[in-house]
Design a protein around this motif. Structure first.
Motif, PDB file in Angstrom:
ATOM      1  N   GLY A  31     -13.737  -0.959   1.240  1.00 54.46           N
ATOM      2  CA  GLY A  31     -13.186  -1.495   0.219  1.00 54.46           C
ATOM      3  C   GLY A  31     -11.999  -2.301   0.790  1.00 54.46           C
ATOM      4  N   ALA A  32     -10.665  -1.943   0.070  1.00 55.14           N
ATOM      5  CA  ALA A  32      -9.539  -2.670   0.424  1.00 55.14           C
ATOM      6  C   ALA A  32      -8.360  -1.830  -0.402  1.00 55.14           C
ATOM      7  CB  ALA A  32      -9.338  -4.007   0.757  1.00 55.14           C
ATOM      8  N   ILE A  33      -7.352  -1.780   0.323  1.00 50.41           N
ATOM      9  CA  ILE A  33      -6.221  -1.137  -0.571  1.00 50.41           C
ATOM     10  C   ILE A  33      -5.231  -2.496  -0.884  1.00 50.41           C
ATOM     11  CG2 ILE A  33      -4.427   0.443  -0.539  1.00 50.41           C
ATOM     12  CD1 ILE A  33      -7.061   1.711  -0.529  1.00 50.41           C
ATOM     13  N   GLU A  34      -5.257  -3.093  -1.801  1.00 53.16           N
ATOM     14  CA  GLU A  34      -4.415  -4.334  -1.951  1.00 53.16           C
ATOM     15  C   GLU A  34      -3.870  -4.326  -3.738  1.00 53.16           C
ATOM     16  OE1 GLU A  34      -7.159  -7.458  -0.847  1.00 53.16           O
ATOM     17  OE2 GLU A  34      -7.727  -7.451  -3.172  1.00 53.16           O
ATOM     18  N   GLN A  35      -2.922  -5.119  -3.974  1.00 50.13           N
ATOM     19  CA  GLN A  35      -2.530  -5.273  -5.245  1.00 50.13           C
ATOM     20  C   GLN A  35      -3.785  -6.137  -6.076  1.00 50.13           C
ATOM     21  OE1 GLN A  35      -1.369  -8.100  -7.169  1.00 50.13           O
ATOM     22  NE2 GLN A  35      -2.075  -9.576  -5.868  1.00 50.13           N
ATOM     23  N   HIS A  36      -3.724  -5.702  -7.243  1.00 53.02           N
ATOM     24  CA  HIS A  36      -4.477  -6.522  -8.519  1.00 53.02           C
ATOM     25  C   HIS A  36      -3.634  -6.510  -9.470  1.00 53.02           C
ATOM     26  CE1 HIS A  36      -7.453  -4.595  -5.615  1.00 53.02           C
ATOM     27  NE2 HIS A  36      -7.826  -5.649  -5.765  1.00 53.02           N
TER      28      HIS A  36
END
Ligand SMILES: [Zn+2]
Length: 268
Positions: A31-36
């Motif tokens: 996955g990734a940890i980023e803004q949405h």
């Protein structure tokens, strides 16, 4: 949703060794940890990657012997570094970590590996690791990218897909409403547009309008330079039913992909 019988992480080392002898297809969520946007959680790509891996295992149960490896929750999201909560690995680090995970799986006796990778920034480093492993270890690595597949498979669901598609909007927002509704705050959902204060006409992450051409030009902004809230696309059309259709279509494709991978690697 998590089917413990498919979890590699819950096995002891002796059980992992026995499982490897059956030559299963190992699904590795990335996955990734980023803004949405203000309405969606920063770990969205990761929780959906892990959910998707277990869903693929469920849909192919009885046909394909699968195991789901523990998820890699961190990915490569350089374009969103201007937004809080962007916990990103460098491209070099992600490529090295994915390579190490594949190499460790091979060392444990596994030969068949499909990456369930759910972030656009990951694709370059992850693909690099996969082709290196083909060369160096002989393993054939498969790859599915659910969010990207959704763009391709959902076009006819919307009146104007181009207008509603986007980061934090369709089809991922509907998918989130169907899969993790408790993690979506629709009271904070706002549509997004792209805007540059330095004269460009941004069309997407790194695309700008160039004169009268229908082909865009490439510009490497930070996303925060062209978007205030981190969102592109229309959030107003999102609903659970559309998300259920996303699950049917995207997970249907991914399950069929794994069946195809299983058939074509049976003697590996
Ligand atoms: Zn994302």
């Amino acid at each position: 949703m998590i089917d413990n019988s498919k979890s590699l992480g819950r096995l002891s080392w002796t059980e992992v060794a026995e499982a490897a002898d059956r030559n299963p297809v190992v699904l590795v969520p990335i996955g990734a940890i980023e803004q949405h946007g203000p309405h969606l959680p920063v770990h969205e790509d990761s929780i959906v990657a892990e959910w998707a891996a277990y869903k693929i295992a469920e849909l192919t149960d009885g046909e394909v012997d699968t195991l789901v490896a523990p998820a890699l929750h961190y990915g490569h999201s350089p374009t969103f570094r201007g937004f809080a909560g962007n916990l990103s690995l460098s491209a070099e680090t992600l490529k090295a970590v994915v390579r190490d995970i594949i190499e460790s799986l091979v060392q444990s006796g596994f030969k068949r590996i499909v990456l369930v990778d759910n972030n656009g920034g990951n694709v370059g480093p992850v693909s690099g690791a996969a082709v290196d492993c083909r060369r160096d270890l002989g393993v054939l690595i498969g790859h599915v990218y659910p969010w990207q597949l959704g763009y391709g498979l959902m076009r006819d669901v919307y009146d104007d897909a181009a207008a509603v598609y986007g980061h934090g909007a369709e089809p991922e927002l509907s998918a989130m409403l169907a899969i993790f509704p408790e993690q979506v705050d629709m009271s904070k959902a706002e549509s997004g547009g792209l805007n540059s204060e330095s004269g460009w006409t941004p069309l997407s992450y790194a695309d700008a309008k160039i004169g009268d051409y229908t082909v865009p030009g490439t510009v490497y902004w930070d996303f925060s330079e062209v978007s205030k809230n981190g969102v592109t696309g229309d959030v107003s059309v999102a609903d659970k039913a559309t998300g259920a259709e996303w699950i049917r279509r995207v997970m249907g494709f991914c399950a069929e992909y794994v069946r195809e991978y299983d058939r074509n690697t049976a003697t590996n």
